[in-house]
Design a protein around this motif. Structure first.
Motif, PDB file in Angstrom:
ATOM      1  N   VAL A  29     -27.698 -52.140  10.346  1.00  0.00           N
ATOM      2  CA  VAL A  29     -29.020 -52.116   9.776  1.00  0.00           C
ATOM      3  C   VAL A  29     -29.505 -53.530   9.683  1.00  0.00           C
ATOM      4  O   VAL A  29     -28.506 -54.612   9.882  1.00  0.00           O
ATOM      5  CB  VAL A  29     -29.018 -51.959   7.952  1.00  0.00           C
ATOM      6  CG1 VAL A  29     -30.515 -52.135   7.470  1.00  0.00           C
ATOM      7  CG2 VAL A  29     -28.604 -50.606   7.820  1.00  0.00           C
ATOM      8  N   GLU A  41     -37.255 -56.736   2.665  1.00  0.00           N
ATOM      9  CA  GLU A  41     -38.022 -55.541   2.288  1.00  0.00           C
ATOM     10  C   GLU A  41     -37.809 -54.545   3.593  1.00  0.00           C
ATOM     11  O   GLU A  41     -37.526 -53.577   3.550  1.00  0.00           O
ATOM     12  CB  GLU A  41     -39.404 -55.790   1.888  1.00  0.00           C
ATOM     13  CG  GLU A  41     -39.577 -56.247   0.661  1.00  0.00           C
ATOM     14  CD  GLU A  41     -41.004 -56.755   0.267  1.00  0.00           C
ATOM     15  OE1 GLU A  41     -42.014 -56.571   1.230  1.00  0.00           O
ATOM     16  OE2 GLU A  41     -41.086 -57.411  -0.788  1.00  0.00           O
ATOM     17  N   LYS A  44     -34.258 -53.120   3.824  1.00  0.00           N
ATOM     18  CA  LYS A  44     -34.003 -52.162   2.894  1.00  0.00           C
ATOM     19  C   LYS A  44     -34.673 -50.861   3.312  1.00  0.00           C
ATOM     20  O   LYS A  44     -34.189 -49.675   3.296  1.00  0.00           O
ATOM     21  CB  LYS A  44     -34.609 -52.709   1.494  1.00  0.00           C
ATOM     22  CG  LYS A  44     -33.880 -53.614   0.850  1.00  0.00           C
ATOM     23  CD  LYS A  44     -34.232 -53.996  -0.555  1.00  0.00           C
ATOM     24  CE  LYS A  44     -33.528 -54.970  -1.488  1.00  0.00           C
ATOM     25  NZ  LYS A  44     -34.100 -55.212  -2.553  1.00  0.00           N
ATOM     26  N   LYS A  45     -35.858 -51.104   3.920  1.00  0.00           N
ATOM     27  CA  LYS A  45     -36.437 -49.959   4.316  1.00  0.00           C
ATOM     28  C   LYS A  45     -35.767 -49.348   5.736  1.00  0.00           C
ATOM     29  O   LYS A  45     -35.560 -48.160   5.752  1.00  0.00           O
ATOM     30  CB  LYS A  45     -37.937 -50.112   5.125  1.00  0.00           C
ATOM     31  CG  LYS A  45     -38.793 -49.161   5.646  1.00  0.00           C
ATOM     32  CD  LYS A  45     -40.055 -49.467   6.074  1.00  0.00           C
ATOM     33  CE  LYS A  45     -41.047 -48.178   6.695  1.00  0.00           C
ATOM     34  NZ  LYS A  45     -40.272 -47.390   7.584  1.00  0.00           N
ATOM     35  N   TYR A  47     -32.399 -49.462   5.964  1.00  0.00           N
ATOM     36  CA  TYR A  47     -31.447 -48.723   5.492  1.00  0.00           C
ATOM     37  C   TYR A  47     -31.710 -47.357   4.897  1.00  0.00           C
ATOM     38  O   TYR A  47     -31.124 -46.283   5.321  1.00  0.00           O
ATOM     39  CB  TYR A  47     -30.894 -49.607   4.221  1.00  0.00           C
ATOM     40  CG  TYR A  47     -29.783 -48.852   3.464  1.00  0.00           C
ATOM     41  CD1 TYR A  47     -28.440 -49.050   4.056  1.00  0.00           C
ATOM     42  CD2 TYR A  47     -29.971 -48.205   2.333  1.00  0.00           C
ATOM     43  CE1 TYR A  47     -27.210 -48.397   3.228  1.00  0.00           C
ATOM     44  CE2 TYR A  47     -28.841 -47.600   1.565  1.00  0.00           C
ATOM     45  CZ  TYR A  47     -27.591 -47.646   2.147  1.00  0.00           C
ATOM     46  OH  TYR A  47     -26.451 -46.951   1.390  1.00  0.00           O
ATOM     47  N   GLU A  48     -32.817 -47.235   4.243  1.00  0.00           N
ATOM     48  CA  GLU A  48     -33.339 -45.856   3.753  1.00  0.00           C
ATOM     49  C   GLU A  48     -33.725 -45.249   4.887  1.00  0.00           C
ATOM     50  O   GLU A  48     -33.346 -43.853   4.938  1.00  0.00           O
ATOM     51  CB  GLU A  48     -34.466 -46.364   2.882  1.00  0.00           C
ATOM     52  CG  GLU A  48     -34.123 -46.871   1.397  1.00  0.00           C
ATOM     53  CD  GLU A  48     -33.175 -46.177   0.727  1.00  0.00           C
ATOM     54  OE1 GLU A  48     -32.773 -44.674   0.853  1.00  0.00           O
ATOM     55  OE2 GLU A  48     -32.144 -46.725  -0.031  1.00  0.00           O
ATOM     56  N   ASP A  49     -34.274 -45.488   5.868  1.00  0.00           N
ATOM     57  CA  ASP A  49     -34.522 -44.602   7.253  1.00  0.00           C
ATOM     58  C   ASP A  49     -33.424 -44.187   8.046  1.00  0.00           C
ATOM     59  O   ASP A  49     -33.502 -42.881   8.308  1.00  0.00           O
ATOM     60  CB  ASP A  49     -35.460 -45.430   8.241  1.00  0.00           C
ATOM     61  CG  ASP A  49     -36.719 -45.938   7.751  1.00  0.00           C
ATOM     62  OD1 ASP A  49     -37.387 -45.220   6.820  1.00  0.00           O
ATOM     63  OD2 ASP A  49     -37.458 -46.536   8.263  1.00  0.00           O
ATOM     64  N   LYS A  51     -30.395 -43.720   6.466  1.00  0.00           N
ATOM     65  CA  LYS A  51     -29.817 -42.638   5.591  1.00  0.00           C
ATOM     66  C   LYS A  51     -30.692 -41.272   5.716  1.00  0.00           C
ATOM     67  O   LYS A  51     -29.914 -40.263   5.758  1.00  0.00           O
ATOM     68  CB  LYS A  51     -29.905 -43.311   4.088  1.00  0.00           C
ATOM     69  CG  LYS A  51     -29.388 -42.323   2.959  1.00  0.00           C
ATOM     70  CD  LYS A  51     -29.720 -42.971   1.669  1.00  0.00           C
ATOM     71  CE  LYS A  51     -29.217 -42.074   0.569  1.00  0.00           C
ATOM     72  NZ  LYS A  51     -29.288 -42.681  -0.898  1.00  0.00           N
ATOM     73  N   SER A  52     -31.768 -41.295   5.690  1.00  0.00           N
ATOM     74  CA  SER A  52     -32.496 -40.098   5.836  1.00  0.00           C
ATOM     75  C   SER A  52     -32.401 -39.306   7.293  1.00  0.00           C
ATOM     76  O   SER A  52     -32.238 -38.312   7.192  1.00  0.00           O
ATOM     77  CB  SER A  52     -34.205 -40.668   5.578  1.00  0.00           C
ATOM     78  OG  SER A  52     -34.512 -41.069   4.480  1.00  0.00           O
ATOM     79  N   GLU A  55     -28.948 -37.831   6.955  1.00  0.00           N
ATOM     80  CA  GLU A  55     -29.129 -36.508   6.090  1.00  0.00           C
ATOM     81  C   GLU A  55     -29.767 -35.354   6.873  1.00  0.00           C
ATOM     82  O   GLU A  55     -29.370 -34.160   6.690  1.00  0.00           O
ATOM     83  CB  GLU A  55     -29.587 -36.936   4.918  1.00  0.00           C
ATOM     84  CG  GLU A  55     -28.979 -37.872   3.892  1.00  0.00           C
ATOM     85  CD  GLU A  55     -29.627 -38.438   2.525  1.00  0.00           C
ATOM     86  OE1 GLU A  55     -30.882 -38.274   2.726  1.00  0.00           O
ATOM     87  OE2 GLU A  55     -28.826 -38.962   1.707  1.00  0.00           O
ATOM     88  N   GLU A  63     -22.796 -44.456   1.774  1.00  0.00           N
ATOM     89  CA  GLU A  63     -23.577 -45.402   1.098  1.00  0.00           C
ATOM     90  C   GLU A  63     -22.827 -46.740   0.683  1.00  0.00           C
ATOM     91  O   GLU A  63     -21.692 -46.882   0.550  1.00  0.00           O
ATOM     92  CB  GLU A  63     -23.991 -44.838  -0.097  1.00  0.00           C
ATOM     93  CG  GLU A  63     -24.932 -43.674   0.217  1.00  0.00           C
ATOM     94  CD  GLU A  63     -25.927 -43.291  -0.952  1.00  0.00           C
ATOM     95  OE1 GLU A  63     -26.492 -44.119  -1.570  1.00  0.00           O
ATOM     96  OE2 GLU A  63     -26.016 -41.863  -1.176  1.00  0.00           O
ATOM     97  N   GLU A  65     -23.558 -51.288  -0.720  1.00  0.00           N
ATOM     98  CA  GLU A  65     -24.357 -52.037  -1.425  1.00  0.00           C
ATOM     99  C   GLU A  65     -24.330 -53.291  -0.290  1.00  0.00           C
ATOM    100  O   GLU A  65     -23.141 -53.620   0.458  1.00  0.00           O
ATOM    101  CB  GLU A  65     -23.631 -52.507  -2.639  1.00  0.00           C
ATOM    102  CG  GLU A  65     -23.898 -51.517  -3.622  1.00  0.00           C
ATOM    103  CD  GLU A  65     -23.284 -52.088  -4.991  1.00  0.00           C
ATOM    104  OE1 GLU A  65     -22.553 -52.937  -5.252  1.00  0.00           O
ATOM    105  OE2 GLU A  65     -23.738 -51.337  -6.051  1.00  0.00           O
TER     106      GLU A  65
END
Length: 102
Positions: A29, A41, A44-45, A47-49, A51-52, A55, A63, A65
């Protein structure tokens, strides 16, 4: 849950970048921004991208921290390019780090 350092650096143009400091992960990331807040910010975005994406593709996603740490040499005045790399700061025995976590 595993905690990974996220290193915040300031580039010579004054922008910030962040990268996760973990060579043992299946993903990486990064984030950038005009300020450290914007870079966090964006990180973090990212990381979520990731992860998605994992999935969506049916891949295992570990996952984690993040503990954000500033790389101080880059934040100091660029008039001092010969400064040595700082020694890592370690918490005193019986204490914990107080850096922000994701």
């Amino acid at each position: 849950m595993k905690t990974v350092p996220a290193i915040i650096e300031m580039a010579s143009d004054g922008n910030y970048s962040i990268y996760m400091d973990a060579d043992d992960m299946d993903y990486l990331v990064t984030g950038t921004g005009a300020t450290s807040k914007e870079a966090i910010e964006d990180f973090k975005k990212g990381y979520e991208d990731i992860k998605s994406s994992y999935e969506r593709d049916g891949k295992y996603f570990e996952e984690i921290e993040f503990e954000f740490k500033y790389y101080m040499k880059n934040l100091l005045n660029s008039d001092y390019p010969d400064l040595p790399d700082p020694e890592p700061i370690r918490p005193e025995p019986g204490t914990t780090s107080t850096g922000p976590r994701l």
